[in-house]
Structures are given as structure tokens and as C-alpha cells.
Design a protein around this motif. Structure first.
Motif, PDB file in Angstrom:
ATOM      1  N   GLY A 197       0.205   4.951   0.959  1.00 25.46           N
ATOM      2  CA  GLY A 197       1.387   5.584   1.516  1.00 25.46           C
ATOM      3  C   GLY A 197       2.231   6.255   0.455  1.00 25.46           C
ATOM      4  N   PRO A 198       3.293   6.983   0.871  1.00 23.91           N
ATOM      5  CA  PRO A 198       4.113   7.765  -0.059  1.00 23.91           C
ATOM      6  C   PRO A 198       4.904   6.931  -1.065  1.00 23.91           C
ATOM      7  CG  PRO A 198       5.065   7.766   2.147  1.00 23.91           C
ATOM      8  CD  PRO A 198       3.708   7.165   2.264  1.00 23.91           C
ATOM      9  N   ARG A 199       5.055   5.644  -0.857  1.00 26.47           N
ATOM     10  CA  ARG A 199       5.758   4.793  -1.822  1.00 26.47           C
ATOM     11  C   ARG A 199       4.830   4.253  -2.904  1.00 26.47           C
ATOM     12  NH1 ARG A 199      10.698   1.991   0.493  1.00 26.47           N
ATOM     13  NH2 ARG A 199      11.351   3.287   2.228  1.00 26.47           N
ATOM     14  N   SER A 200       3.558   4.572  -2.812  1.00 29.28           N
ATOM     15  CA  SER A 200       2.595   4.105  -3.810  1.00 29.28           C
ATOM     16  C   SER A 200       2.375   5.162  -4.882  1.00 29.28           C
ATOM     17  CB  SER A 200       1.255   3.790  -3.136  1.00 29.28           C
ATOM     18  OG  SER A 200       0.238   3.564  -4.104  1.00 29.28           O
ATOM     19  N   PRO A 201       2.235   4.746  -6.154  1.00 28.08           N
ATOM     20  CA  PRO A 201       1.929   5.712  -7.220  1.00 28.08           C
ATOM     21  C   PRO A 201       0.548   6.358  -7.034  1.00 28.08           C
ATOM     22  CG  PRO A 201       1.795   3.455  -8.043  1.00 28.08           C
ATOM     23  CD  PRO A 201       2.408   3.376  -6.684  1.00 28.08           C
ATOM     24  N   LEU A 213      -8.264  -6.174   5.421  1.00 26.57           N
ATOM     25  CA  LEU A 213      -8.277  -5.141   6.457  1.00 26.57           C
ATOM     26  C   LEU A 213      -7.229  -4.061   6.232  1.00 26.57           C
ATOM     27  CD1 LEU A 213      -9.238  -4.110   9.247  1.00 26.57           C
ATOM     28  CD2 LEU A 213      -7.614  -5.712  10.296  1.00 26.57           C
ATOM     29  N   LEU A 214      -6.030  -4.470   5.782  1.00 27.74           N
ATOM     30  CA  LEU A 214      -4.886  -3.561   5.783  1.00 27.74           C
ATOM     31  C   LEU A 214      -4.457  -3.062   4.404  1.00 27.74           C
ATOM     32  CD1 LEU A 214      -2.700  -5.473   8.412  1.00 27.74           C
ATOM     33  CD2 LEU A 214      -4.292  -3.577   8.804  1.00 27.74           C
ATOM     34  N   SER A 215      -5.175  -3.431   3.368  1.00 30.72           N
ATOM     35  CA  SER A 215      -4.830  -2.958   2.025  1.00 30.72           C
ATOM     36  C   SER A 215      -5.500  -1.620   1.739  1.00 30.72           C
ATOM     37  CB  SER A 215      -5.254  -3.985   0.969  1.00 30.72           C
ATOM     38  OG  SER A 215      -4.523  -5.183   1.107  1.00 30.72           O
ATOM     39  N   ALA A 216      -4.743  -0.687   1.196  1.00 27.70           N
ATOM     40  CA  ALA A 216      -5.309   0.603   0.804  1.00 27.70           C
ATOM     41  C   ALA A 216      -6.246   0.409  -0.383  1.00 27.70           C
ATOM     42  CB  ALA A 216      -4.194   1.570   0.437  1.00 27.70           C
ATOM     43  N   SER A 265       0.815  -1.214   0.000  1.00 29.57           N
ATOM     44  CA  SER A 265       0.000   0.000   0.000  1.00 29.57           C
ATOM     45  C   SER A 265       0.849   1.264   0.000  1.00 29.57           C
ATOM     46  CB  SER A 265      -0.935   0.005   1.224  1.00 29.57           C
ATOM     47  OG  SER A 265      -1.872  -1.053   1.140  1.00 29.57           O
ATOM     48  N   GLY A 266       2.185   1.086   0.052  1.00 28.09           N
ATOM     49  CA  GLY A 266       3.060   2.251  -0.091  1.00 28.09           C
ATOM     50  C   GLY A 266       3.786   2.706   1.158  1.00 28.09           C
ATOM     51  N   TYR A 267       3.911   1.818   2.154  1.00 34.60           N
ATOM     52  CA  TYR A 267       4.575   2.197   3.398  1.00 34.60           C
ATOM     53  C   TYR A 267       5.863   1.404   3.602  1.00 34.60           C
ATOM     54  CZ  TYR A 267       0.156   4.456   4.446  1.00 34.60           C
ATOM     55  OH  TYR A 267      -0.954   5.259   4.382  1.00 34.60           O
ATOM     56  N   TYR A 268       6.833   2.023   4.274  1.00 37.27           N
ATOM     57  CA  TYR A 268       7.980   1.261   4.754  1.00 37.27           C
ATOM     58  C   TYR A 268       7.552   0.636   6.079  1.00 37.27           C
ATOM     59  CZ  TYR A 268      12.291  -0.090   6.965  1.00 37.27           C
ATOM     60  OH  TYR A 268      13.256  -0.819   7.598  1.00 37.27           O
ATOM     61  N   VAL A 269       7.668  -0.687   6.176  1.00 41.80           N
ATOM     62  CA  VAL A 269       7.251  -1.400   7.380  1.00 41.80           C
ATOM     63  C   VAL A 269       8.491  -1.946   8.077  1.00 41.80           C
ATOM     64  CG1 VAL A 269       5.775  -3.209   8.313  1.00 41.80           C
ATOM     65  CG2 VAL A 269       5.114  -2.048   6.200  1.00 41.80           C
TER      66      VAL A 269
END
Length: 218
Positions: free
Chosen positions: A209-213, A197-200, A70-74
Motif C-alpha cells: 500500500g501507499p504507506r509502505s516504502p 494470507l494478507l501480507s504483501a 503492508s502499507g494500508y490505513y485500516v
């Protein structure tokens, strides 16, 4: 007596199948989420209120992927786990009690995901064997303790035992229960629940998140 048993069993099975996925959540207020703009997330070991001791580990192992996609660093689960162990913390209950500022100081993450596994495992009910996983989640800003998002999801996997008459349905349900237990189908259902539950991009889900286009497109 047989007819009553069959009718009760069919009603129970129908009710279980009808509840395969929890209804979509109501509108979510994303104001704090958009203002926070988290880029990194720390996933904490989930609390477990189910009867299966494996639930927390199974859910944790599959929680980081949908967040990363979803674009996050985890923060890697191994790093998180080892860091807590080095500091004498192994219980999810104790870890969840740590102050947000302390988690921010240790891991440097913008936000932390707190989860609770409400249900996890297989159950047998007359004519159907089902696997249920139910998870509550909350995302908190580690910089100020604000709640950014919360959600809940339940997935019920039920096999279709409609063929073969009453005896066949009963036998199949018992077989399914054994297979569900031995093959740990709960683990794969937990993965499905985490993804939903946790997918954008899902109804009531987190923002990209900022890593997603697709960042800031919602």
C-alpha cells in the motif's frame, strides 16, 4: 491388528504433516488492483463455516496488523464493530450483504476485505492432534464494486509424536488434543494464517500500500 493400526496411523499422521501449508497460489491478475490504488481498507467481520463459534472473532482480531504493515490505513475494528451495532447490524452474513456504495458512504474506505473462515480448531486422528485454520479472502473496491484481489490460505499445525512407540504416540496425541483445546492454539494458528494470507510480498498476496516504502515496487 496392531501392525495394521500402526501403519494406518503413521500414514494418516504423515499425510497431515505433509499438508502443513497449502501450496502457493497460481498467478494473480493485479490489473484492477494497480488501477484502483486503494489506500484504506475496511475489514468486515468474517463469515464462519467452521464448527467453532469463536473463529470469526479470532480471525478478525488478527487481520488488521498484516494489512497495516503492508502499507494500508485500516479502519479500526472497534470503530467498525460499534458503527454496525449502532445501525442494528451484528451478523456477518447481513453485513456482507450491504452494498459497496453504502460501506463507502459510512466508513470512507477505498476497499473492503471480505473473509470466510472455512476451518478453525483442533482435531484428533489416531496418532496426531492437529490445529487447522483455513481462510478465504476477497478485496473489493468500494468505489465501484470491482474485485481487486482474492486468496486462500490453510495452515495445519501438527505436533511430532514420532517417539515413545505406539502407546506413547497415542498418549501424546491425546495430551496434545487437550492442550490444543484448553490453550486455544487455534488463535495463534489463525494469526499465522492471516499473516501468510494478507501480507504483501507473498506469493499470490496483496500488493504493497501507499504507506509502505515498497509501494509500487511489485
Amino acid at each position: 491388528m496392531l501392525n495394521k493400526l500402526l501403519r494406518a496411523g503413521l500414514l494418516a499422521a504423515a499425510a497431515l504433516l505433509a499438508g502443513c501449508v497449502a501450496p502457493p497460489q497460481k498467478n494473480v491478475d493485479y490489473t484492477a488492483f494497480r488501477e484502483s490504488k486503494p489506500a484504506s481498507i475496511l475489514v468486515l467481520p468474517p463469515l464462519n463455516t467452521s464448527v467453532d463459534v469463536a473463529a470469526s472473532a479470532a480471525v478478525l482480531a488478527q487481520a488488521t496488523l498484516p494489512l497495516a504493515e503492508s502499507g494500508y490505513y485500516v479502519i479500526p475494528v472497534g470503530v467498525m464493530d460499534e458503527t454496525f451495532k449502532q445501525n442494528g447490524l451484528t451478523s456477518p452474513d447481513d453485513i456482507h450483504e450491504l452494498p459497496a456504495a453504502k460501506l463507502r458512504e459510512i466508513f470512507g474506505a477505498d476497499a473492503a476485505l471480505y473473509m470466510t473462515v472455512k476451518q478453525y480448531g483442533a482435531s484428533y486422528a489416531v496418532l496426531a492432534s492437529t490445529v487447522t485454520v483455513s481462510i478465504d479472502a476477497e478485496l473489493l473496491d468500494l468505489r465501484n464494486g470491482a474485485k481487486l484481489w482474492s486468496g486462500t490460505k490453510q495452515v495445519v499445525h501438527a505436533n511430532n509424536n514420532s517417539g515413545g512407540g505406539l502407546l506413547g504416540m497415542l498418549v501424546q496425541a491425546m495430551v496434545d488434543q487437550v492442550v490444543n483445546t484448553l490453550s486455544d492454539r487455534s488463535y495463534s494458528v489463525a494469526g499465522m494464517t492471516n499473516n501468510m494470507l494478507l501480507s504483501a510480498g507473498t506469493a499470490g498476496g496483496i500488493l504493497y500500500g501507499p504507506r509502505s516504502p515498497r509501494y509500487e515496487t511489485q
